[in-house]
Design a protein around this motif. Structure first.
Motif, mmCIF file in Angstrom:
data_model
loop_
_atom_site.group_PDB
_atom_site.id
_atom_site.type_symbol
_atom_site.label_atom_id
_atom_site.label_comp_id
_atom_site.label_asym_id
_atom_site.label_seq_id
_atom_site.Cartn_x
_atom_site.Cartn_y
_atom_site.Cartn_z
ATOM 1 N N SER A 50 30.204 -22.770 55.646
ATOM 2 C CA SER A 50 28.996 -23.573 55.870
ATOM 3 C C SER A 50 29.303 -25.061 55.755
ATOM 4 O O SER A 50 28.788 -25.879 56.523
ATOM 5 C CB SER A 50 27.925 -23.210 54.858
ATOM 6 O OG SER A 50 27.691 -21.846 54.903
ATOM 7 N N TRP A 51 30.156 -25.388 54.789
ATOM 8 C CA TRP A 51 30.484 -26.797 54.606
ATOM 9 C C TRP A 51 31.086 -27.388 55.879
ATOM 10 O O TRP A 51 30.712 -28.475 56.326
ATOM 11 C CB TRP A 51 31.471 -26.974 53.437
ATOM 12 C CG TRP A 51 32.085 -28.327 53.462
ATOM 13 C CD1 TRP A 51 33.326 -28.665 53.913
ATOM 14 C CD2 TRP A 51 31.455 -29.554 53.093
ATOM 15 N NE1 TRP A 51 33.512 -30.010 53.839
ATOM 16 C CE2 TRP A 51 32.376 -30.589 53.340
ATOM 17 C CE3 TRP A 51 30.182 -29.878 52.590
ATOM 18 C CZ2 TRP A 51 32.080 -31.922 53.089
ATOM 19 C CZ3 TRP A 51 29.898 -31.213 52.336
ATOM 20 C CH2 TRP A 51 30.829 -32.209 52.578
ATOM 21 N N ASP A 52 32.017 -26.655 56.483
ATOM 22 C CA ASP A 52 32.669 -27.150 57.696
ATOM 23 C C ASP A 52 31.676 -27.279 58.846
ATOM 24 O O ASP A 52 31.775 -28.185 59.674
ATOM 25 C CB ASP A 52 33.828 -26.226 58.088
ATOM 26 C CG ASP A 52 34.998 -26.369 57.118
ATOM 27 O OD1 ASP A 52 35.275 -27.511 56.703
ATOM 28 O OD2 ASP A 52 35.610 -25.358 56.756
ATOM 29 N N LEU A 53 30.721 -26.365 58.879
ATOM 30 C CA LEU A 53 29.707 -26.425 59.933
ATOM 31 C C LEU A 53 28.828 -27.660 59.748
ATOM 32 O O LEU A 53 28.550 -28.399 60.691
ATOM 33 C CB LEU A 53 28.849 -25.152 59.905
ATOM 34 C CG LEU A 53 29.612 -23.861 60.234
ATOM 35 C CD1 LEU A 53 28.833 -22.646 59.762
ATOM 36 C CD2 LEU A 53 29.902 -23.757 61.721
ATOM 37 N N CYS A 54 28.420 -27.893 58.497
ATOM 38 C CA CYS A 54 27.566 -29.066 58.205
ATOM 39 C C CYS A 54 28.304 -30.357 58.547
ATOM 40 O O CYS A 54 27.754 -31.262 59.190
ATOM 41 C CB CYS A 54 27.174 -29.111 56.732
ATOM 42 S SG CYS A 54 26.083 -27.784 56.259
ATOM 43 N N ARG A 55 29.562 -30.425 58.104
ATOM 44 C CA ARG A 55 30.361 -31.633 58.342
ATOM 45 C C ARG A 55 30.519 -31.883 59.848
ATOM 46 O O ARG A 55 30.378 -33.000 60.328
ATOM 47 C CB ARG A 55 31.730 -31.440 57.673
ATOM 48 C CG ARG A 55 32.706 -32.562 57.863
ATOM 49 C CD ARG A 55 34.014 -32.287 57.143
ATOM 50 N NE ARG A 55 34.585 -30.996 57.425
ATOM 51 C CZ ARG A 55 35.255 -30.687 58.544
ATOM 52 N NH1 ARG A 55 35.404 -31.605 59.479
ATOM 53 N NH2 ARG A 55 35.756 -29.494 58.722
ATOM 54 N N THR A 56 30.766 -30.813 60.584
ATOM 55 C CA THR A 56 30.960 -30.958 62.029
ATOM 56 C C THR A 56 29.668 -31.377 62.713
ATOM 57 O O THR A 56 29.661 -32.275 63.563
ATOM 58 C CB THR A 56 31.475 -29.620 62.604
ATOM 59 O OG1 THR A 56 32.713 -29.335 61.980
ATOM 60 C CG2 THR A 56 31.672 -29.695 64.106
ATOM 61 N N MET A 57 28.557 -30.760 62.302
ATOM 62 C CA MET A 57 27.282 -31.130 62.931
ATOM 63 C C MET A 57 26.927 -32.579 62.601
ATOM 64 O O MET A 57 26.339 -33.280 63.406
ATOM 65 C CB MET A 57 26.180 -30.162 62.493
ATOM 66 C CG MET A 57 26.310 -28.807 63.174
ATOM 67 S SD MET A 57 24.867 -27.758 62.981
ATOM 68 C CE MET A 57 25.091 -27.137 61.337
ATOM 69 N N GLN A 58 27.361 -33.008 61.420
ATOM 70 C CA GLN A 58 27.097 -34.394 61.037
ATOM 71 C C GLN A 58 27.822 -35.352 61.992
ATOM 72 O O GLN A 58 27.269 -36.362 62.432
ATOM 73 C CB GLN A 58 27.577 -34.608 59.601
ATOM 74 C CG GLN A 58 27.127 -35.923 59.018
ATOM 75 C CD GLN A 58 27.692 -36.102 57.610
ATOM 76 O OE1 GLN A 58 28.634 -35.434 57.219
ATOM 77 N NE2 GLN A 58 27.112 -37.016 56.882
ATOM 78 N N VAL A 59 29.086 -35.018 62.322
ATOM 79 C CA VAL A 59 29.853 -35.866 63.239
ATOM 80 C C VAL A 59 29.221 -35.824 64.635
ATOM 81 O O VAL A 59 29.059 -36.860 65.290
ATOM 82 C CB VAL A 59 31.347 -35.417 63.288
ATOM 83 C CG1 VAL A 59 32.098 -36.210 64.343
ATOM 84 C CG2 VAL A 59 31.999 -35.598 61.932
ATOM 85 N N LEU A 60 28.848 -34.636 65.079
ATOM 86 C CA LEU A 60 28.220 -34.518 66.407
ATOM 87 C C LEU A 60 26.932 -35.338 66.452
ATOM 88 O O LEU A 60 26.616 -36.008 67.427
ATOM 89 C CB LEU A 60 27.897 -33.048 66.728
ATOM 90 C CG LEU A 60 29.092 -32.111 66.928
ATOM 91 C CD1 LEU A 60 28.627 -30.675 67.148
ATOM 92 C CD2 LEU A 60 29.956 -32.559 68.101
ATOM 93 N N GLU A 61 26.209 -35.291 65.364
ATOM 94 C CA GLU A 61 24.948 -36.024 65.246
ATOM 95 C C GLU A 61 25.193 -37.531 65.346
ATOM 96 O O GLU A 61 24.493 -38.249 66.039
ATOM 97 C CB GLU A 61 24.342 -35.692 63.880
ATOM 98 C CG GLU A 61 23.087 -36.418 63.548
ATOM 99 C CD GLU A 61 21.898 -35.497 63.714
ATOM 100 O OE1 GLU A 61 22.077 -34.289 63.560
ATOM 101 O OE2 GLU A 61 20.813 -36.009 64.001
#
Ligand SMILES: Nc1ncnc2c1ncn2[C@@H]1O[C@H](COP(=O)(O)OP(=O)(O)OP(=O)(O)O)[C@@H](O)[C@H]1O
Ligand SMILES: O=C(O)[C@H](O)CO
Length: 535
Positions: free
Chosen positions: A388-399
């Motif tokens: 989940s952490w990696d998903l959150c971090r990645t979505m943050q960058v995409l955002e």
């Protein structure tokens, strides 16, 4: 994590995340959008090439061994060289690794034996990869074996020579052990009275029944004189340094090539439960039962069982994570904002393609993406090995890419998904994943200017095909249809290689040829620079 992102992912997930480092996030802070004239397709291929280049056998060895006059520094530890160096190795990438070790410390090398795939020397010559071959006057003996990736008498002979070399060492000696994927098949040393054929039968049945590499190698360790720390045990009291190129998710050193330098106990309950799971308990030959009845007594005949791990240094010198890191650096040079999702993607290609489809949708939304996308991403990710952490971090960058106009994004991931084989076609998991992601991207309705996806095996061979993988985008379905190719039929028949070979004359195939390395697969989602509205 900033407030804006907190708003969009479930609080339960965020509150469970501890402070972890944020690789590549510094790039977000400094970077301005850059523009590159190369097509997305060409850039995807360049980024993949950089990933493979970073884990070449000679490169990883050269970066991990520092020669200092009459000593060598490996992983921060110094070893004195006094013409006391010996070398053994087993695995698909080991020839090139051995050539590099000999270049660096060959003047102190007494003797070596390596077990490498059948035909590899000729293949390397044919591909002009002479730098990965040993010199004519080399002190290292090369034994080719394990045709079709299966242990055979040649590999067994190599294993015997390796065991013999290790057993003769003294406390003054240093043994370098080179390990890469495919090492298990190249180092068969069944515990007597088990025969090679009996061991092969057990492992083939397990593999055929769908056992994971962890399950398979747990059994291999229980039946082998050299796996599960046996090699290090035979080399005791010499110093042992293992240089490992990982082809297993998470880089578990006790699993890669079944961990010949990693002392591991055999737990009978674990072994029996695996055999039971695949309904093999009643099919075991008497010899195997006999060995399993006396677990952990495998080395007593030679040397006293003792903990010899203090003499062993195990260093992972190349992995999927290393390949992704370098891919990210190249992506940045090519004008992308790189973000590494995870090197641990696994599970069925259908779920993996769905995850990439969702992330593409998230990254392409000009307006705030609907919250259900993030929720679905967070639900699906852990199913395919992504935390989940990696998903959150990645979505943050995409955002950030979306809200702050950072330009095109290159999302990188790696691992080894699986394909459920239902048909008789020719293909591989990378090509099948590329087809499925192409279909996911279609629903975004952005082609031809939408995201591009690449999936490729770093060994250059995807399943039994000449390609490493393929590149797709949201236009795949219509393009195929226009050329009279029914994509659904090819998918049902697991015929992805035939599909891509026929589509546009094979232009979308990724064919790097023999790469001489293997750190599993690389996945890449290129999300274009211009924010586009998806409703
Ligand atoms: N027609 C097909 N379509 C899709 N996948 C296939 C097909 N045939 C085989 N495969 C898959 O290819 C995989 C074997 O191919 P490959 O040799 O590239 O695997 P690998 O695990 O990378 O091997 P290694 O670790 O030895 O390099 C298996 O997972 C198998 O399910
Ligand atoms: O050889 C093996 O056991 C596999 O390639 C995993 O390392």
């Amino acid at each position: 994590m900033d407030a804006e992102v907190k708003k969009k992912v479930p609080t339960t997930v965020l509150s469970s995340q501890k402070d972890k480092s944020m690789p590549f996030l510094h790039l977000v802070a400094r970077r301005k959008p850059t523009f590159c004239k190369m097509s997305m397709d060409t850039r995807a291929r360049e980024v993949f090439a950089a990933a493979v280049e970073a884990v070449q056998p000679d490169t990883v060895v050269c970066q991990s061994i520092e020669r200092k006059e009459d000593s060598v520094v490996i992983d921060g530890r110094t070893f004195t060289l006094k013409h006391n160096l010996h070398l053994v190795g087993f695995g698909k990438a080991v020839l090139g690794m051995a050539a590099e070790v000999e270049r660096i410390v060959g003047d102190h090398l007494v003797k070596g034996v390596i077990s490498v795939p059948h035909g590899i020397q000729q293949t390397l010559q044919q591909h002009g990869k002479d730098h990965l071959l040993l010199k004519e006057n080399s002190r290292i003996k090369v034994i080719e074996g394990a045709k079709h990736n299966l242990p055979d008498p040649d590999a067994q002979k190599a294993a015997e020579e390796i065991k013999h070399l290790a057993s003769e060492l003294t406390e003054k000696d240093l043994l370098i052990v080179l390990i890469s994927g495919g090492g298990s098949a190249l180092l068969p040393a069944p515990i007597p009275p088990i025969t090679l054929q009996e061991k092969l039968d057990v492992t083939c049945r397990l593999a055929g029944a769908g056992a994971t590499i962890q399950e398979l190698n747990t059994i291999r360790r229980a039946l082998s004189l050299l796996k599960g720390g046996g090699l290090a045990h035979h080399a005791h009291p010499a110093q042992v340094v293992a240089l490992i190129l990982s082809d297993v998710i998470g880089d578990p050193i006790d699993m890669i090539a079944s961990g010949p330098t990693v002392m591991s106990r055999v737990w009978p309950e674990e072994v029996l439960s695996i055999l039971e799971r695949y309904k093999l308990l009643n099919l075991l030959p008497t010899s195997v039962k006999e060995v399993l009845d006396k677990p952990n007594s495998r080395w007593k005949e030679n040397k006293e069982e003792s903990d010899t791990s203090g003499h062993v240094l195990n260093a992972v010198i190349g992995s999927n994570g290393v390949a992704l890191k370098h891919a990210g650096l190249r992506a940045r040079e090519l004008g992308f904002l790189p973000v590494v999702l995870s090197p641990s993607v696994c599970g069925d290609v259908r779920s993996v393609s769905r995850l990439y489809g969702l992330l593409a949708r998230f990254g392409c939304s000009r307006e705030e993406p609907p919250p259900d996308i993030a929720t679905e991403v967070l639900k699906l990710g852990p199913e395919v090995g992504v935390e989940s952490w990696d998903l959150c971090r990645t979505m943050q960058v995409l955002e950030k890419g979306r809200t702050e106009g950072w330009g095109a994004t290159c999302l990188l991931a790696g691992g080894e998904p699986t394909v459920e084989l239902t048909g008789k076609g020719r293909g591989g998991r990378n090509q099948e994943l590329a087809m499925r992601v192409g279909l996911e991207l279609r629903s975004l309705g952005l082609s031809p200017k939408g995201p591009v996806f690449l999936s490729g095996g770093t060994d250059g061979q995807d399943g039994p095909t000449e390609a490493a993988g393929a590149i797709t985008d949201g236009g795949l379905y219509d393009e195929a249809k226009a050329q009279g190719l029914d994509i659904d039929n090819f998918l049902i028949n697991n015929d992805s290689y035939t599909f891509f070979s026929r589509l546009s004359g094979g232009q979308q195939l990724l064919v790097p040829g023999l790469t001489c390395t293997n750190v599993m697969d690389v996945h890449m989602l290129l999300i274009p620079a211009i924010p586009i509205i998806i409703r």
